[in-house]
Design an enzyme around this catalytic site. Structure first.
Site: not given
Length: 515
Positions: A188, A322
């Site tokens: 999870h 970036s």
């Protein structure tokens, strides 16, 4: 026409030209490349699968050669079974002219006839006048279209299986290298029992092995359409052989064997089934879809683990993460795989829609779609495989971060050992579970203001019977990973390597991505 003019100019270039033959050829090539920038081209070809063998396998030239080869095999088989109108001279002519393709004539004929097979038939007949009368004898368009599709699919699948085998091998090597590197398991997306990075990598590899087996199973069970005639009744061939059904049956088998297949459809309409058994478009696209889902799962995991600072996909020497934030190392390769997944996972649905739209013995609802869906799906898979191989060949572990995360979580994870040993000493399992939950939640509150040690989680007297034993092994986290090491080694030896061995090129070069 342009290509013939270019070759003519290069061949007969003379001193009156202001440039040499090589310069003229260079000028032509340069002009062609520049012109291609002004016209849309599929990014699968121009960006993601540059120089792939699939571009040749899926090309119009390969298709045309395959159509002609099918006509040759049909003529050979018909002659072997006694058709007097088929001669050795005609067959030899077809063989010698098979790769001589006059594209301009083919395009002109298709523009006139609006029928691609007949355009090719007329063109081939013009360069094979002795065979013109027996090319396509008894056949319908789907004889060359469908059978060629199957041959080209088979060749494409063989290429992709080799690429899958290489990717799986690279991932297996990473698993072997990290088999003892302990990391926090996550269920999870939350902290769970310790595992090793090698075990997690083998779980990824198992996803690809199952996808490999699905595609290989499809390939091994492919059926040839064979010679079935206009509506699948074989009436034209029955007429040619004076009603001799046995000869028609043998003809079907002979052509199948010449094409290198061991199985065939015993019954078809005009086309081979878009679904029948395990050898049709729906099942092929499902196999490719399974691979795409496995790739998406693995690359999503890598992206998450890179965000946690545990793994790092390869980052090239001059790569920019970036344009605005130069310090970033974005997982752009894994992101690319996830992006391509969105296209490939839709392929089975396209194939199902095509199946549903087939009317009676045949309609053309499938034609345009299949011309795009099948080749594009192969190229999508190829681009994903190239990117995956590059990732697996350069995937690295941020070992200091991994060790720090394990250290921070170990005081909580050690409680699982405590529960097992408490029950061993006679404590009720549910009582132990409740006490451990209480101790863990208290320690989590404590962790908000300071670091927590294993002594903090085990300070309750309830843990007196097992405290020393748990603390003793906590210094060696690998002891909390169960059979991870042996599971990895057993899976690689018993299943992974034997499965991919036949398709694995052990000398396959590393992948360097252009973009």
């Amino acid at each position: 026409m342009v290509s013939r003019l270019r070759d003519h100019l290069i061949q007969y270039a003379s001193p009156v030209f202001s440039c040499s033959r090589s310069a003229l050829k260079f000028a032509y090539v340069t002009e062609t490349k520049m012109a291609s920038e002004d016209s849309y081209e599929s990014v699968l070809k121009s960006r993601y699968t540059r120089n792939s063998p699939l571009l040749t396998i899926l090309s119009e030239t390969k298709k045309t050669q395959t159509w002609r080869q099918l006509w040759i095999w049909l003529a050979e088989a018909e002659k072997e079974l006694g058709l007097k109108q088929v001669t050795d001279e005609a067959i030899d002519e077809m063989k010698s002219k098979r790769d001589e393709i006059d594209w301009q004539t083919i395009r002109d004929e298709e523009r006139r006839l609006k029928h691609d097979v007949m355009a090719h038939n007329h063109s081939f007949g013009k360069i094979c006048p002795k065979a013109a009368g027996i090319v396509h004898l008894g056949a319908t368009s789907c004889f060359v279209q469908d059978n060629a599709d199957l041959i080209i699919q088979r060749d494409s699948i063989d290429h992709l299986l080799k690429g899958m085998a290489t990717c799986i091998d690279r991932l297996a090597k990473f698993a072997e290298k990290t088999v003892e590197v302990v990391t926090v398991g996550r269920t999870h997306y939350q902290t769970a029992s310790l595992v090793t990075i090698g075990k997690r990598a083998v779980l990824w590899a198992q996803e690809f092995v199952m996808a490999f087996e699905a595609l290989k199973n499809f390939r091994d069970n492919m059926r040839f359409r064979g010679i079935k005639g206009a509506t699948g009744t074989q009436d034209s061939f029955l007429t040619l052989f004076d009603g001799d059904e046995d000869k028609v049956e043998v003809l079907d088998k002979l052509v199948m064997e010449k094409a290198g297949f061991t199985k065939r459809f015993l019954i078809t309409g005009q086309t081979y089934s878009r679904q029948q058994n395990v050898v049709q478009d729906v099942h092929l696209m499902c196999a490719l879809g399974v691979f795409s889902a496995a790739a998406k799962k693995v690359c999503t995991d890598i992206r998450i683990l890179q965000a946690f600072g545990e793994l790092l996909e390869p980052f090239e020497e001059h790569q920019i993460g970036s344009s605005a934030m130069p310090y970033k190392k974005n997982p752009m390769k894994s992101e690319r795989v996830c992006s391509l997944f969105h296209r490939l996972v839709q392929a089975p649905n396209e194939a199902l829609l095509t199946l549903g739209d087939q009317g009676l013995e045949r309609t053309l609802d499938d034609s345009a779609n299949r011309r795009m869906n099948i080749p594009d799906s192969f190229l999508l898979m190829e681009s994903m495989l190239r990117t995956l191989q590059n990732i697996f060949e350069g995937l690295s572990v941020q070992e200091e971060n991994v060790a720090r995360i394990v250290h921070d979580e170990l005081p909580f994870l050690a409680l699982e050992k405590a529960m097992m040993w408490l029950t061993e000493s006679g404590v009720d399992r549910q009582e132990a579970h409740a006490k451990i939950r209480e101790a863990a939640l208290n320690a989590k509150e404590m962790q908000k203001t300071r670091s927590v040690s294993i002594h903090d989680t085990l300070k309750d007297p309830f843990f007196d019977p097992v405290r020393e034993r748990v603390v003793a092994i906590a210094s060696n986290p690998i002891e909390f990973t169960g059979r991870c090491r042996s599971q990895v080694k057993n899976y690689l030896k018993s299943e992974l390597y034997p499965t991919i061995e036949a398709y694995l090129d052990k000398n396959a070069a590393k992948v360097s991505l252009d973009v």
